[in-house]
Design an enzyme around this catalytic site. Structure first.
Site, PDB file in Angstrom:
ATOM      1  N   HIS A   8      21.173  16.682  28.076  1.00  0.00           N
ATOM      2  CA  HIS A   8      22.376  16.005  28.589  1.00  0.00           C
ATOM      3  C   HIS A   8      23.613  16.356  27.744  1.00  0.00           C
ATOM      4  CE1 HIS A   8      22.388  13.212  25.216  1.00  0.00           C
ATOM      5  NE2 HIS A   8      21.077  13.200  25.333  1.00  0.00           N
ATOM      6  N   ARG A  59      22.307   9.132  30.879  1.00  0.00           N
ATOM      7  CA  ARG A  59      23.013  10.305  30.332  1.00  0.00           C
ATOM      8  C   ARG A  59      22.403  11.610  30.858  1.00  0.00           C
ATOM      9  NH1 ARG A  59      20.018   7.755  26.263  1.00  0.00           N
ATOM     10  NH2 ARG A  59      18.887   8.992  24.726  1.00  0.00           N
ATOM     11  N   GLU A  86      14.082  10.363  26.205  1.00  0.00           N
ATOM     12  CA  GLU A  86      14.234  10.728  24.791  1.00  0.00           C
ATOM     13  C   GLU A  86      13.073  10.138  23.978  1.00  0.00           C
ATOM     14  OE1 GLU A  86      14.757  12.470  22.437  1.00  0.00           O
ATOM     15  OE2 GLU A  86      16.926  12.508  22.130  1.00  0.00           O
ATOM     16  N   HIS A 184      16.418  15.449  27.209  1.00  0.00           N
ATOM     17  CA  HIS A 184      16.990  14.955  25.946  1.00  0.00           C
ATOM     18  C   HIS A 184      16.599  15.859  24.775  1.00  0.00           C
ATOM     19  CE1 HIS A 184      17.923  11.114  27.962  1.00  0.00           C
ATOM     20  NE2 HIS A 184      16.897  11.475  28.705  1.00  0.00           N
TER      21      HIS A 184
HETATM   22  O1  LIG Z   1      19.622   9.540  18.719  1.00  0.00           O
HETATM   23  C1  LIG Z   1      18.833  10.148  19.484  1.00  0.00           C
HETATM   24  O2  LIG Z   1      18.182   9.599  20.371  1.00  0.00           O
HETATM   25  C2  LIG Z   1      18.627  11.646  19.305  1.00  0.00           C
HETATM   26  C3  LIG Z   1      19.382  12.446  20.298  1.00  0.00           C
HETATM   27  O3  LIG Z   1      20.723  12.112  20.402  1.00  0.00           O
HETATM   28  O4  LIG Z   1      19.097  11.976  18.040  1.00  0.00           O
HETATM   29  P1  LIG Z   1      18.479  12.988  16.971  1.00  0.00           P
HETATM   30  O5  LIG Z   1      19.168  14.293  17.204  1.00  0.00           O
HETATM   31  O6  LIG Z   1      18.886  12.335  15.682  1.00  0.00           O
HETATM   32  O7  LIG Z   1      17.004  13.050  17.133  1.00  0.00           O
END
Ligand SMILES: O=C(O)[C@@H](CO)OP(=O)(O)O
Length: 253
Positions: A8, A59, A86, A184
């Site tokens: 996203h 998102r 995610e 994600h």
């Molecule tokens: O905060 C989150 O869910 C992920 C993606 O934005 O972050 P990170 O890159 O820290 O795994």
């Protein structure tokens, strides 16, 4: 066979540098633009699709909407599944990544963000953010009370994303469908690890840029042949570095 994956565009919480996970925040203005740009790139490079998959999180859903709008393919079938959500960031969700690095150290934040099998601190079961208490996951709750996470390591994410990929997405690719997935950072990292058979120490340094189409090519059996990001290599590199730097103690937004 080809598969196109798109993380996203920038979300409001990416912009504020907050751990997001299953929190359902929308795209920022930049994120909307990134998503539309991804659609234009795919169109310009001659890509077309028969079927799309995305998560339950807006998102990713809205990123797909912008892409399909740009491609004049709003009519394409879209399958939504929480299996592409995610990684669940547990009790870290809502915390600022830089403030967390100041409090616990950058090394600890890197472990929480990028290690293979270390999970974040879990949510309490009574926390209203427990997916088992949320409307969008009620079907899963009634089928089995224990499959919804209270927090996940990348390994846990792989264990939910990869079976879905093999049972559903790969099956439709093998039927000849051209598939687009809007997902994600860490659900895509789960697929990258699986496709390329990366070692735990190799996946640590993989950061997925927002809104850039990532094209995988497989042989007929589904074995990885090659991959490529569509776009300007310098801009892509700088986006990856930006994602990696979100865990730095000096970055506040
Ligand atoms: O905060 C989150 O869910 C992920 C993606 O934005 O972050 P990170 O890159 O820290 O795994």
């Amino acid at each position: 066979m080809k598969l196109v994956l798109v993380r996203h565009g920038e979300s409001i919480w990416n912009k504020e540098n907050l751990f997001t996970g299953w929190t359902d925040v929308d795209l920022s203005e930049t994120g909307e633009k990134e998503a539309a740009d991804a659609g234009r790139t795919l169109l310009e490079q001659g890509y077309d699709f028969d079927l799309c998959y995305t998560s339950y999180l807006k998102r990713a859903i809205h990123t797909l909407d912008h892409i399909l709008e740009e491609m004049d393919r709003c009519w394409l079938p879209v399958v939504k599944t929480w299996k592409l959500n995610e990684r669940h960031y547990g009790a870290l969700q809502g915390l600022n990544k830089s403030e967390t690095a100041l409090k616990y150290g950058e090394e600890q934040v890197k472990i929480w963000r990028r290690s293979f099998d270390i999970a974040p601190p879990f949510l309490e079961e009574t926390d209203p953010r427990n997916p088992a208490l949320q409307e969008q996951y009620r079907q899963e709750k009634s089928q089995s009370g224990d499959i919804l996470p209270l927090g996940e390591s990348l390994k846990d994410t792989i264990e939910r994303v990869v079976p879905y990929y093999n049972d559903v997405i790969l099956k439709s690719m093998k039927e000849g469908k051209r598939v687009l997935v809007a997902a994600h950072g860490n659900s895509i990292r789960a697929l990258v690890q699986y496709f390329e058979n990366l070692k735990p120490e190799e996946i640590v340094d993989v950061n997925i840029p927002t809104g850039i189409p990532l094209v995988y090519e497989f042989d007929e059996a589904g074995k990885f042949i090659k991959k490529e990001y569509l776009g300007d290599p310098e801009a892509i590199k700088s986006k990856m570095e930006k994602v990696a730097a979100q865990g730095s103690a000096s970055k506040t937004s």
